[in-house]
Design a protein around this motif. Structure first.
Motif, PDB file in Angstrom:
ATOM      1  N   ASN A  78       0.829  -1.213   0.000  1.00 40.28           N
ATOM      2  CA  ASN A  78       0.000   0.000   0.000  1.00 40.28           C
ATOM      3  C   ASN A  78       0.860   1.258   0.000  1.00 40.28           C
ATOM      4  O   ASN A  78       0.546   2.226  -0.698  1.00 40.28           O
ATOM      5  N   LEU A  79       1.928   1.242   0.782  1.00 40.33           N
ATOM      6  CA  LEU A  79       2.821   2.399   0.825  1.00 40.33           C
ATOM      7  C   LEU A  79       3.468   2.636  -0.532  1.00 40.33           C
ATOM      8  O   LEU A  79       3.526   3.764  -1.019  1.00 40.33           O
ATOM      9  N   ARG A  80       3.968   1.554  -1.130  1.00 44.77           N
ATOM     10  CA  ARG A  80       4.626   1.690  -2.435  1.00 44.77           C
ATOM     11  C   ARG A  80       3.637   2.195  -3.486  1.00 44.77           C
ATOM     12  O   ARG A  80       3.940   3.119  -4.234  1.00 44.77           O
ATOM     13  N   SER A  81       2.443   1.617  -3.531  1.00 43.89           N
ATOM     14  CA  SER A  81       1.479   2.056  -4.559  1.00 43.89           C
ATOM     15  C   SER A  81       1.037   3.498  -4.306  1.00 43.89           C
ATOM     16  O   SER A  81       0.840   4.257  -5.255  1.00 43.89           O
ATOM     17  N   SER A  82       0.901   3.897  -3.051  1.00 43.34           N
ATOM     18  CA  SER A  82       0.539   5.284  -2.740  1.00 43.34           C
ATOM     19  C   SER A  82       1.604   6.259  -3.224  1.00 43.34           C
ATOM     20  O   SER A  82       1.283   7.318  -3.753  1.00 43.34           O
ATOM     21  N   LEU A  83       2.854   5.889  -3.051  1.00 45.45           N
ATOM     22  CA  LEU A  83       3.945   6.779  -3.462  1.00 45.45           C
ATOM     23  C   LEU A  83       4.163   6.792  -4.977  1.00 45.45           C
ATOM     24  O   LEU A  83       4.634   7.781  -5.522  1.00 45.45           O
ATOM     25  N   MET A  84       3.807   5.721  -5.651  1.00 45.26           N
ATOM     26  CA  MET A  84       4.035   5.638  -7.090  1.00 45.26           C
ATOM     27  C   MET A  84       2.991   6.421  -7.885  1.00 45.26           C
ATOM     28  O   MET A  84       3.266   6.868  -8.989  1.00 45.26           O
ATOM     29  N   ASP A  85       1.804   6.583  -7.341  1.00 43.99           N
ATOM     30  CA  ASP A  85       0.740   7.280  -8.047  1.00 43.99           C
ATOM     31  C   ASP A  85       0.791   8.765  -7.690  1.00 43.99           C
ATOM     32  O   ASP A  85       0.171   9.213  -6.734  1.00 43.99           O
ATOM     33  N   ARG A  86       1.544   9.530  -8.476  1.00 43.20           N
ATOM     34  CA  ARG A  86       1.752  10.957  -8.182  1.00 43.20           C
ATOM     35  C   ARG A  86       0.444  11.747  -8.181  1.00 43.20           C
ATOM     36  O   ARG A  86       0.293  12.688  -7.415  1.00 43.20           O
ATOM     37  N   GLU A  87      -0.494  11.374  -9.044  1.00 43.91           N
ATOM     38  CA  GLU A  87      -1.741  12.121  -9.142  1.00 43.91           C
ATOM     39  C   GLU A  87      -2.633  11.924  -7.920  1.00 43.91           C
ATOM     40  O   GLU A  87      -3.335  12.836  -7.513  1.00 43.91           O
ATOM     41  N   LEU A  88      -2.635  10.736  -7.351  1.00 42.59           N
ATOM     42  CA  LEU A  88      -3.490  10.437  -6.197  1.00 42.59           C
ATOM     43  C   LEU A  88      -2.702  10.353  -4.897  1.00 42.59           C
ATOM     44  O   LEU A  88      -3.201   9.822  -3.903  1.00 42.59           O
ATOM     45  N   LEU A  89      -1.487  10.890  -4.909  1.00 49.25           N
ATOM     46  CA  LEU A  89      -0.619  10.819  -3.739  1.00 49.25           C
ATOM     47  C   LEU A  89      -1.279  11.503  -2.542  1.00 49.25           C
ATOM     48  O   LEU A  89      -1.626  12.681  -2.598  1.00 49.25           O
ATOM     49  N   SER A  90      -1.493  10.723  -1.488  1.00 51.69           N
ATOM     50  CA  SER A  90      -2.119  11.250  -0.277  1.00 51.69           C
ATOM     51  C   SER A  90      -1.204  10.963   0.905  1.00 51.69           C
ATOM     52  O   SER A  90      -1.054   9.813   1.323  1.00 51.69           O
ATOM     53  N   TYR A  91      -0.598  12.014   1.426  1.00 58.20           N
ATOM     54  CA  TYR A  91       0.286  11.838   2.569  1.00 58.20           C
ATOM     55  C   TYR A  91      -0.507  11.443   3.814  1.00 58.20           C
ATOM     56  O   TYR A  91       0.019  10.772   4.694  1.00 58.20           O
ATOM     57  N   ASP A  92      -1.781  11.844   3.866  1.00 50.88           N
ATOM     58  CA  ASP A  92      -2.625  11.410   4.993  1.00 50.88           C
ATOM     59  C   ASP A  92      -2.786   9.894   4.985  1.00 50.88           C
ATOM     60  O   ASP A  92      -2.694   9.244   6.022  1.00 50.88           O
ATOM     61  N   LYS A  93      -3.007   9.316   3.805  1.00 51.10           N
ATOM     62  CA  LYS A  93      -3.154   7.865   3.681  1.00 51.10           C
ATOM     63  C   LYS A  93      -1.834   7.166   4.036  1.00 51.10           C
ATOM     64  O   LYS A  93      -1.827   6.140   4.714  1.00 51.10           O
ATOM     65  N   ILE A  94      -0.733   7.745   3.604  1.00 50.38           N
ATOM     66  CA  ILE A  94       0.584   7.189   3.916  1.00 50.38           C
ATOM     67  C   ILE A  94       0.791   7.179   5.433  1.00 50.38           C
ATOM     68  O   ILE A  94       1.230   6.180   6.004  1.00 50.38           O
ATOM     69  N   ARG A  95       0.434   8.274   6.088  1.00 48.86           N
ATOM     70  CA  ARG A  95       0.589   8.346   7.553  1.00 48.86           C
ATOM     71  C   ARG A  95      -0.284   7.311   8.250  1.00 48.86           C
ATOM     72  O   ARG A  95       0.126   6.713   9.250  1.00 48.86           O
ATOM     73  N   ILE A  96      -1.480   7.063   7.735  1.00 53.27           N
ATOM     74  CA  ILE A  96      -2.358   6.037   8.326  1.00 53.27           C
ATOM     75  C   ILE A  96      -1.676   4.672   8.237  1.00 53.27           C
ATOM     76  O   ILE A  96      -1.629   3.925   9.219  1.00 53.27           O
TER      77      ILE A  96
END
Length: 156
Positions: free
Chosen positions: A62-80
């Motif tokens: 989940n962390l990797r996919s969150s960071l790879m998608d620049r358009e939908l990058l959500s630091y809040d989701k990463i922190r969760i």
């Protein structure tokens, strides 16, 4: 390791544990987890750790996919995801993984994608070390049970 008696295997296990503590890979929480293991649940720690591995691998994906998608990058989701990782790592005593998650979270707090990617690489590396060493520990533990001649109750 065939031919080693249970005492030698216990010494090997103690040396490995000492190494893991000395290197900061594990902390005292792991010892507390071990204290919950008894004759009625001889695989308790390995079962808890295997659940941790399963959940951690999902979090890493989940962390990797969150960071790879620049358009939908959500630091809040990463922190969760990182907070979940920190909590589960703390519960099994995975000190270095927990500490790296905290540094990763600091990078996400500053919306630093490059820092997050670097932290993810370090996290994946440390997670692999933890997984490898704990698998080694559990293999020794199983060999101790076999060397001790664990007897299963006879069914009538």
């Amino acid at each position: 390791m065939l031919g080693l008696d249970a005492d030698q295997l216990r010494a090997d296990m103690n040396r490995l544990l000492a190494f893991l503590f000395h290197q900061g890979i594990l902390d005292d929480q792991f010892l507390q987890l071990q204290q919950l293991q008894d004759e009625n649940s001889p695989n308790f720690v390995s079962q808890v750790v295997n659940i941790y591995f399963h959940e951690s691998e999902k979090l890493l994906r989940n962390l990797r996919s969150s960071l790879m998608d620049r358009e939908l990058l959500s630091y809040d989701k990463i922190r969760i995801h990182l907070n979940q990782f920190i909590g589960s790592s703390s519960s099994i005593g995975a000190q270095r993984v927990r500490n790296i998650c905290a540094a990763f979270r600091a990078a996400s707090d500053h919306s630093n994608r490059t820092g997050c990617l670097r932290a993810l690489e370090v996290l994946e590396h440390e997670y692999c070390i933890l997984k490898s060493k704990l698998h080694e520990l559990f293999q020794i533990e199983q060999q101790i049970l076999l060397a001790a001649g664990v007897r299963y109750p006879v069914m009538n």
